[in-house]
Design a protein around this motif. Sequence first.
Motif, PDB file in Angstrom:
ATOM      1  N   ALA A   1       0.832  -1.210   0.000  1.00 15.90           N
ATOM      2  CA  ALA A   1       0.000   0.000   0.000  1.00 15.90           C
ATOM      3  C   ALA A   1       0.862   1.253   0.000  1.00 15.90           C
ATOM      4  O   ALA A   1       0.614   2.210   0.726  1.00 15.90           O
ATOM      5  CB  ALA A   1      -0.962   0.001   1.189  1.00 15.90           C
TER       6      ALA A   1
ATOM      7  N   SER B   1       2.005   4.649  -1.033  1.00 15.42           N
ATOM      8  CA  SER B   1       1.341   5.791  -1.660  1.00 15.42           C
ATOM      9  C   SER B   1       2.331   6.933  -1.781  1.00 15.42           C
ATOM     10  O   SER B   1       3.536   6.752  -1.607  1.00 15.42           O
ATOM     11  CB  SER B   1       0.144   6.219  -0.805  1.00 15.42           C
ATOM     12  OG  SER B   1       0.585   6.776   0.418  1.00 15.42           O
TER      13      SER B   1
ATOM     14  N   LEU C   1      -2.583   2.331  -6.721  1.00 19.74           N
ATOM     15  CA  LEU C   1      -1.755   1.167  -6.414  1.00 19.74           C
ATOM     16  C   LEU C   1      -1.689   0.271  -7.643  1.00 19.74           C
ATOM     17  O   LEU C   1      -2.686   0.044  -8.317  1.00 19.74           O
ATOM     18  CB  LEU C   1      -2.367   0.365  -5.256  1.00 19.74           C
ATOM     19  CG  LEU C   1      -2.267   0.952  -3.855  1.00 19.74           C
ATOM     20  CD1 LEU C   1      -2.959   0.032  -2.865  1.00 19.74           C
ATOM     21  CD2 LEU C   1      -0.817   1.141  -3.451  1.00 19.74           C
TER      22      LEU C   1
END
Length: 770
Positions: A537, A539, A759
């Motif tokens: 995840a 970012s 993602l």
Amino acid sequence: MESATPSSFDRPATRCPRRALAAGATAVGLVLAGLSATTAATSAAAADLPAPTAVRVAHAVDGALSMRWNEVKGAAGYVLSRSDAVDGEFTVVARTDERTVHATDAVDTTAVHYYRAQAVGADGALSTPSAVAVGTLVGDGVADPEIPSGGLTLDFGNGPTAPGATRIVAGPAYSKAHRVGFVDPDQVTPVRRGGADPLRSDLVRVGDTELVIDLPDGDYTVGVVAGDPEAATDIAITVEQMAKVPATEKPAGEFLETEFDVALVDGQLNLDFAGAAANLAAITVTPQAPREAGAEPTVFVTGDSTVQTYTDYWAPQAGWGQMLDRFLSDGVTVDNHAIGGRSSKNFISQGRLDEVLRQIRPGDYLYVQFGHNDNSYGVDDRYAAPADYRNYLRTYVDGARQRGATPILVTPVSRRSFDASGHANVSFPQYVEQARALAEETGTPLVDLSASSRAYLDEIGPEAAKSVFLWVPAGVYPARPDGTQDDTHFQAYGAIQMARLVAQDTARLDVPLADEVIQAEPPAEVPAVPTGLAASAVSGTGATLTWDAVDGADVYRVELKSADDDTYALRTTSTIGRADLTGLEAGASYDVRVVAVNGRGDSAPSEALRLTTKEPLYRFDVQPAGAVTMDGHLPLDDTTLYANGRGYGFTSATGPGGRDRGTGFDPVPTALQRDFLLPSASTPIAVDVADGTYVVAVEWGDMLGTASLAVTLEGEDRGSVNAGRGGTSTRVLAPVEVTDGRLDVVAAGWLNGLTITRLDDEATTTGGNR
């Protein structure tokens, strides 16, 4: 007490012997020799002081009654007086200083006595007297309280009595012969209305006095009928100093019918009434069936903020009660009721001990640690003078034992306080001694956490103790943007060590729970090096890290450095093999590693992981129209409405309002921190994106106060969070699946920033030593 039918006390009764009371009460130092210049300067004249409230019996033994009352702000001392009749002449039996809100009276406890307290002003004069309280009956010749096998019904007023009930008018007062009654009948007015219903056709209007019912110790359900057929009712009821019936108004002809449960510990049920028209028609008292032992014991924990369980928002703060189950076998359940800001006094008055005692069963355990807040002189709902603290603790001990559970007293855990030679000081020494004294007097098991925590702090020293207490740098934890230097509360690692000390002391006690203690001794070696470090995840502002759990690790330290730096710095901690990194720069590379820590020390660091954050698709500065926009961000203000050509904005007719707090703060806030909007469910946000998986980061906060934010993404409720005063916090939400070409965001509360990152399967991390 009159009865038109045979008294309910004449029916077959269930006897419950009054608990054994310790012999020999020590009288408190009772002489107020005079006022010092300092006291006089900070005290008020008697005419400006209210009367003390909540005068009560703190402890009763044959031949002595200890009385307590609430602190009066500005009082220079107190006077306690006694009379043998509620309307008789009162004689002073004790004088105390401003910090002593209790006194012991050596008196014949087989007779009824009445007490009242007065505050002493700086001028030496006395305030008006408190409401009169009645002493507890104890000693040879005093019958144990009883209750009819089917319970007790009291019908108030001077009209007909309901079948099976006991009629109580204004008097006679509570007495040795009548163990049920009002303390001061002059404060009670009977009202008779007539009608077919004997319970509701008459009533009493109660003033500044209490209803006293002597009962066997135990758990009861109390029912109340309040109202007047011909006049309005305004009533609230406090029972055993706990608000059980909130202020309620009823028009003429309507009745309040309610019931509540109460755990009675001291053999006397005290009910206080408030309101402009406290119209009382009936009360029922029904004993509850005794509880049976569970298949496995439950350990109940009571205490303050050093003990309580904290949510992830408060990271890295934790209490030792939160970590205790690490050191107990799977055959034991820990139920932590500790909460910040509570003392032995207000944990009772707020009904929190009552809640525990109404659940606890034979074979269970009750840990009790207070003292930090009892010391809060000037905070009247918390403050308990040391000797009175001892009597409050007695309530916990007696309450647990009456219900077949085992109480364990815990002395107040030490603060990070060292003398000039580097030895840990005793925190709250008077309270420590009173807890020890009560344990010795009552034969209660004792965990001397004051002593063991000081020995531990002596061993590690003042500097290393910062990793135990809540000393954290700025910019590491979202809820603590400016860092914290707190010598009272614990980081997760420190809470684990305190729980370990509690478990070690428990293992030495002569109680069955001692056999359930596991892994309480410090390990022989530091933990192994963490392995399997990975990131997901990822970012533009953060990532989720995972690694393999290490046997024997108490806590993990996550350390970070930018690719150009030489030194790692603490970024966060975790008690599991997972941590969320936030607040990173977009498109930047970092090296991250994990260190496992236990009671013996630190492991070697894990192999470093190179992590490269992504460039977000959108970075919005959420703000009022015309405010300064954060560099690299798009403005999302109250005029930014969704349109096909724009591809993002509020889908409502108008955007939400907001605030710009400006820059008059130290440190100066960023353009993102200084302002915010206040969206709600009626002002959703839409952003056009390609179908796929996304990370959404939200930032919220208020430079002038606390803030909260609830978020729903693509119709899925992602929960609500709070932020502390004077900064912003960031939360990363992932994964978010978009299947219709539009990301829908519903935010309710403060919203300062919104970042959206896609993602995909691109490699964003690499291994290798760095």
